[in-house]
Design an enzyme around this catalytic site. Sequence first.
Site, short mmCIF file in Angstrom:
data_model
loop_
_atom_site.label_atom_id
_atom_site.label_comp_id
_atom_site.label_asym_id
_atom_site.label_seq_id
_atom_site.Cartn_x
_atom_site.Cartn_y
_atom_site.Cartn_z
N ASP A 29 0.82 -1.22 0.00
CA ASP A 29 0.00 0.00 0.00
C ASP A 29 0.86 1.27 0.00
O ASP A 29 0.32 2.38 0.03
CB ASP A 29 -0.96 0.00 1.19
CG ASP A 29 -0.28 -0.24 2.52
OD1 ASP A 29 0.78 -0.89 2.53
OD2 ASP A 29 -0.80 0.19 3.56
N GLY A 183 3.28 -0.35 12.18
CA GLY A 183 2.51 0.74 12.79
C GLY A 183 3.38 1.49 13.77
O GLY A 183 4.56 1.16 13.97
N HIS A 210 8.82 -4.84 12.70
CA HIS A 210 9.24 -3.44 12.61
C HIS A 210 9.76 -3.03 13.99
O HIS A 210 9.01 -3.02 14.96
CB HIS A 210 8.04 -2.55 12.26
CG HIS A 210 7.75 -2.46 10.81
ND1 HIS A 210 7.17 -3.48 10.10
CD2 HIS A 210 7.94 -1.44 9.92
CE1 HIS A 210 7.01 -3.10 8.83
NE2 HIS A 210 7.48 -1.86 8.69
N GLU A 213 13.00 1.81 14.49
CA GLU A 213 12.86 2.87 13.48
C GLU A 213 12.62 4.18 14.21
O GLU A 213 13.51 5.02 14.35
CB GLU A 213 11.71 2.56 12.52
CG GLU A 213 11.50 3.63 11.47
CD GLU A 213 10.25 3.39 10.62
OE1 GLU A 213 10.15 4.03 9.57
OE2 GLU A 213 9.38 2.58 11.00
N ASP A 302 10.96 0.34 1.43
CA ASP A 302 9.88 0.66 2.38
C ASP A 302 8.60 1.04 1.64
O ASP A 302 7.70 0.23 1.50
CB ASP A 302 10.32 1.76 3.35
CG ASP A 302 9.51 1.74 4.66
OD1 ASP A 302 8.79 0.76 4.90
OD2 ASP A 302 9.63 2.70 5.43
#
Length: 364
Positions: A29, A183, A210, A213, A302
């Site tokens: 997306d 998220g 994830h 970050e 990414d």
Amino acid sequence: MTAASPEPTVPTRDQVLRAPKVLLHDHLDGGLRPATILELAAEIGHELPAGDADSLARWFAESADSGSLVRYLETFDHTVAVMQTAPAIARVARECVEDLAADGVVYAEIRYAPEQHVSQGLSLDEVVAAVQEGFEAGMAAAGGRIVVRQLLTAMRHQARSMEIAELAVAWRDRGVAGFDIAGAEAGFPPTRHLDAFEYLQRENFHFTIHAGEAFGLPSIWQAIQWCGADRLGHGVRIIDDVKVAEDGSVELGRLAAYVRDKRIPLEMCPASNVQTGAATSIAEHPIGLLTRLRFRVTVNTDNRLMSQTSMTAEMWSLVQAFGYTLDDLRWFTINAMKSSFLPFDERLAIIDGVIKPGYAALLG
């Protein structure tokens, strides 16, 4: 007089484009074509912030360039909105594969959160099926030049991770290679989803998280030592556990040493990290030092739309910033293929049959 072995040369951008590339961290997306967003939005009456492809591409880039991860994530409201029917999802998935193949990518793991695509009545299973249909069409159109697998993502602020983990395992032999959570990191530690990770481990299934970050070492530590992550999504903040003295000597903290010793892959996304403020510039990105220290570094995109990037652009920016040679790019690429969630024999076949010959032809 014998000829000296040739000096490693810094590649041209065209050589970087032609080099075989492997992509482990790319959001479905986050990679739509602006023209496709316009067409799909018109079909469903979704209002966009711009009315033509160029202006829309610019809006995505500027909104994502704010230096805030939270603002960056807001851009996905529009891409997710147009990915709520099976035909739309299949189209986006097919175009994703076409775009990657054109960029010289030979293997990719593409991630997305099925739970974000059910607002118009699709079941989670139907979402995965639509993505797989698109991927297979794209791979067929590319004539075997690229292999693509799905990673199913659960949202860390939601409570559906176990459901998504079970979905991923159900599709494990039909195109899904692994699981992920994504998220906003702050306030949503990976340990909230421990039951899902323990289930995946019992099923001998692969997952990435994830971590590291927008949030620092505690996030990385939890992802590895509590949750058992196979790879770190980004992992850029592991640099916080690396001390560089004035004389240039380097000392690794316990966590950084563990990550390097265990060869835990870092899914690094330089352009995205600069946008979200995780790094100040490509030249100052921790990827330079982590590569020099021989962490298991991989290079990734990414979100190609938000960062206006591609694997060629990412690698070219590193060539310009650090003077990397084709040998260095080959090292990144083999790192990524070794770290993929494909079965070992299939990984080896791509390394020996595609990546090494591809680089040999460029180096020849």
